[in-house]
Write a protein that holds these residues in place. Structure first.
Motif, mmCIF file in Angstrom:
data_model
loop_
_atom_site.group_PDB
_atom_site.id
_atom_site.type_symbol
_atom_site.label_atom_id
_atom_site.label_comp_id
_atom_site.label_asym_id
_atom_site.label_seq_id
_atom_site.Cartn_x
_atom_site.Cartn_y
_atom_site.Cartn_z
ATOM 1 N N GLU A 8 42.362 40.987 55.779
ATOM 2 C CA GLU A 8 42.684 42.200 55.042
ATOM 3 C C GLU A 8 44.187 42.263 54.794
ATOM 4 N N SER A 26 46.410 45.374 47.969
ATOM 5 C CA SER A 26 45.421 45.505 49.041
ATOM 6 C C SER A 26 44.171 44.744 48.641
ATOM 7 N N VAL A 27 43.806 43.767 49.472
ATOM 8 C CA VAL A 27 42.617 42.959 49.238
ATOM 9 C C VAL A 27 41.961 42.732 50.588
ATOM 10 N N VAL A 35 35.366 36.820 47.944
ATOM 11 C CA VAL A 35 36.120 37.706 47.065
ATOM 12 C C VAL A 35 36.956 36.838 46.134
ATOM 13 N N VAL A 37 39.866 36.302 43.406
ATOM 14 C CA VAL A 37 41.102 36.923 42.951
ATOM 15 C C VAL A 37 41.513 36.188 41.686
ATOM 16 N N LYS A 45 48.795 35.399 42.395
ATOM 17 C CA LYS A 45 47.618 34.934 43.141
ATOM 18 C C LYS A 45 48.001 33.989 44.275
ATOM 19 N N VAL A 195 38.360 34.034 50.444
ATOM 20 C CA VAL A 195 39.166 34.564 49.341
ATOM 21 C C VAL A 195 39.416 33.400 48.396
ATOM 22 N N THR A 212 38.799 40.818 42.378
ATOM 23 C CA THR A 212 40.006 41.607 42.184
ATOM 24 C C THR A 212 40.788 40.957 41.053
ATOM 25 N N VAL A 219 47.197 45.245 41.764
ATOM 26 C CA VAL A 219 45.760 45.164 41.508
ATOM 27 C C VAL A 219 45.446 45.954 40.247
ATOM 28 N N GLU A 222 39.170 46.259 40.304
ATOM 29 C CA GLU A 222 38.397 45.749 41.425
ATOM 30 C C GLU A 222 36.943 46.052 41.152
#
Lengths: 246, 289
Positions: A8, A26-27, A35, A37, A45, A195, A212, A219, A222
Motif C-alpha cells: 500500500e 495512493s495505490v 492492480v 497501473v 509509473k 502491481v 489505476t 491518480v 481508478e
C-alpha cells in the motif's frame, strides 16, 4: 480494498533531486489481486515502483508492506520483507547462468537450502521454458525468456508482493499472453499481491482486477478495467491509436 | 636460446607478482567502479609486517599468513572509512581518493619502518638448473602459489554463491540490490579479496625485490597496467596481462637495456589505452570477472 497483507502506498511523493515526479499517489494491492497501473510516458509509473521497492526514498507519504511501515528503507531490506521488484528491461545477470540467476533471486533466503530447491522447482513449473536453459548464460536468452527469468528470479525469494515494470516491453503478443497468463496463475495459486505497470493497456486490463490511471504524478482514475475501458479519457489517451488487440 | 629462456623464466615470476596485484584491481573495480591506487601499498604492508613478525620470532609461513590477515583488515578498514562514506562515487573521485589513501599509507610505513629496504627470507628449497636455465626456488614458489591463487579466485567467482553475488553486483547493480544483495557489503568483500591478493604479492616478492615503504608505488602501477591489458574487469585477463608484462620487461631489460625495464609498462599502457581501451584479452562484455 484494504491491503493489510499486501502493499500500500499512501499519498506517496518522490522524485529525483529537485524534480518531483510523484505528487501524492495512493495505490494498494491486496493478496490475490492484480492492480494495473497505466499512464503516459512520464506519468510516474516506474518511479512509483522504485519508491515502493526502496530504490528511491519517498519525500512524503508512507509505504506499507504486509501491514508494516517500510517507508524510507533500502531495497535490500524491502526485498527481505517480501516485495519482489521485476525491473524495467529485465536486468538479468547476463554472464551468469539461468540457474545462478534463480539462485541469487533467493539471496535473502540463501540459508534455507531445502526451500531453495523446492522454490526452484515451482518457478520452473510456472516457466517451463527456463528448465531447458538452466545452464545457459542469461544474456543469451530471447527477450521473452529473459522476462520470464526476471520474474522467476523475483519469485525465488517467496515474496508476498510482486511489482512488475513493463514486462511486455518489446515482446511478441504471443509471449505477452503467455507471461500475463502466468501472472494470473501467480495471483490465484500463490495469493500474490501484484502491481503491474504497463504501456500495453489492453493486455494489462485483461489480467487486472483493478486499475489505476496515472497522469503527471497524480491518480487520474481508478476502477475496474471494464469500466475504465469505457471511459472516454482512457479511450482517447491510451486506446485511440492502432493498438493491436492481443 | 638459453638466454631467452632465462629472461622468460625471470619475466614470468615477476609477471606472476604483477598478476596478483592486477587481480586485486579487478576484484575492486568490477564490483564498485573504484580504481584502488592503494593496491600496491597492500603488498608493501604485507612485506613489512611479515618482516616484523619474523623479527619477533614467528616462523616464516605463520608470519606470511599473519601478514595476509593484517592487510585484509587494512583493506576492509579502508573501504569502510574512506570509500563507503562517499555519497556519489565516480571512478575519477575514487582515483583521487585512493591516491590520498596510498600517500597516507606510504607516510605511515616510512614513519614506522624507516627508509631502508629489507627482504623477507625466501621460502625453502634449492635452486635448479634446467637445460642451462637457472631457476631460483623462490621463483618456483611464486609461480606455483600464484597459479593456486588464480585458480582459487576463478573458482570463487565461478562456483560459489558469494562470488556469483559479487559478479551480479558488477553486472547489474540495480537488479542485485532488488534481490537483496547490499552493494556496500559486496564492496567490503571485494576489498578484503583485493587486500589478500595484494598481500600474497607482497610476501612472495619481498625475498627477491626487497620491501620498503614506497615499494607499493611501482608494483601498484604495474599491476594496474596488467589489469588494464585485460580490460580491468577480467580475472583471466589480469593474470595474462601480468605475465605478458613481466616477460616483456624482462626481455627488454635483457636485450635492450635494463634501464628501460620500468618504461615498458607505461609504453604498453599508452598503446593499449589508445588502441584497445576495452582490454587486449577477451571481449569486454563477456570478460567481467
Amino acid at each position: 480494498m484494504s491491503a493489510e497483507q499486501g502493499v500500500e502506498a499512501v499519498d506517496l511523493q518522490a522524485g529525483y533531486g529537485r524534480i518531483e515526479v510523484l505528487r501524492g499517489i495512493s495505490v494498494a494491492a491486496a493478496p490475490g489481486e492484480v492492480v494495473a497501473v497505466v499512464g503516459a510516458n512520464g506519468a510516474g509509473k516506474s518511479t512509483l515502483l522504485r519508491a515502493l521497492s526502496g530504490l528511491i526514498a519517498p519525500t512524503a507519504g508512507r509505504v506499507r508492506l504486509g501491514g508494516a511501515d517500510v517507508t524510507g528503507r533500502g531495497p535490500e531490506a524491502i526485498a527481505a520483507a517480501g516485495l519482489a521488484h521485476v525491473p524495467e528491461n529485465r536486468l538479468v545477470f547476463p554472464t551468469l547462468t539461468v540457474d545462478d540467476n534463480l539462485t541469487l533471486g533467493a539471496w535473502t533466503r540463501r540459508r534455507d537450502k531445502a526451500g531453495l530447491r523446492e522454490r526452484r522447482e515451482r518457478v520452473l513449473e510456472y516457466f517451463p521454458r527456463l528448465a531447458d536453459r538452466l545452464a545457459q548464460a542469461a544474456g543469451t536468452l530471447s527477450g521473452g525468456e529473459q522476462q520470464m527469468l526476471s520474474i522467476g528470479r523475483g519469485l525465488m525469494a517467496r515474496p508476498s508482493v510482486l511489482v512488475l515494470d513493463e514486462p511486455s516491453l518489446g515482446l511478441a503478443p504471443r509471449v505477452v499472453r503467455e507471461i500475463f497468463a502466468t501472472l494470473g496463475r501467480l495471483r490465484t495459486e500463490e495469493g500474490l499481491a501484484i502491481v503491474l505497470v504497463e504501456q500495453n493497456v489492453r493486455a494489462a486490463f485483461k489480467v487486472a482486477d483493478r486499475a489505476t490511471v496515472l497522469d503527471r504524478g497524480r491518480v487520474l482514475l481508478e476502477g475496474v478495467p471494464k469500466d475504465l475501458l469505457g471511459d472516454d479519457r482512457v479511450q482517447q489517451a491510451y486506446l485511440g491509436g492502432g493498438y493491436a488487440v492481443s | 636460446m638459453s638466454d631467452f629462456l632465462q629472461f622468460v623464466v625471470a619475466g614470468l615470476s615477476a609477471g606472476a607478482v604483477y598478476a596478483l596485484v592486477a587481480m586485486g584491481f579487478v576484484a575492486i573495480f568490477s564490483v564498485s567502479g573504484v580504481i584502488n591506487l592503494a593496491q600496491g601499498e597492500f603488498a608493501a604492508i604485507a612485506g613489512l609486517s611479515a618482516l616484523s613478525f619474523t623479527d619477533a620470532g614467528v616462523p616464516l609461513p605463520v608470519a606470511m599468513l599473519l601478514a595476509l590477515l593484517v592487510v585484509a583488515v587494512v583493506a576492509v578498514l579502508m573501504q569502510r572509512l574512506a570509500i563507503a562514506p562517499v555519497r556519489r562515487m565516480t571512478t575519477l573521485v575514487s582515483i583521487i581518493l585512493t591516491l590520498g589513501v596510498s600517500t597516507a599509507l606510504k607516510a605511515l610505513l616510512l614513519l614506522i619502518y624507516g627508509p631502508q629496504g629489507r627482504g623477507l627470507a625466501p621460502l625453502p628449497g634449492s635452486d635448479l638448473v634446467i637445460g642451462g636455465v637457472s631457476v631460483r626456488a623462490q621463483e618456483l614458489w611464486i609461480l606455483g602459489i600464484t597459479a593456486v591463487v588464480a585458480v582459487a579466485v576463478a573458482v570463487f567467482y565461478d562456483r560459489t554463491v558469494l562470488g556469483k553475488a559479487l559478479r551480479a553486483c558488477a553486472e547489474q547493480p540495480v537488479a542485485a540490490r532488488l534481490v537483496g544483495i547490499s552493494p556496500k557489503a559486496a564492496a567490503t568483500v571485494a576489498f578484503a579479496v583485493a587486500g589478500l591478493l595484494g598481500a600474497v604479492a607482497g610476501v612472495l616478492a619481498s625475498p627477491i625485490q626487497l620491501t620498503q615503504w614506497d615499494s607499493g608505488l611501482l608494483l601498484g602501477l604495474k599491476g594496474f597496467v596488467a589489469a588494464t591489458l585485460g580490460g580491468l574487469v577480467s580475472i583471466r585477463g589480469a593474470v595474462l596481462g601480468g605475465l605478458v608484462l613481466g616477460v616483456l620487461e624482462s626481455l627488454t631489460a635483457g636485450y635492450v637495456d635494463s634501464g628501460y625495464r620500468d618504461a615498458v609498462a607505461f609504453v604498453l599502457l599508452i598503446v593499449v589505452l589508445v588502441a584497445r581501451p576495452g582490454g587486449v584479452f577477451g571481449r569486454h562484455a563477456e570478460a567481467r570477472v
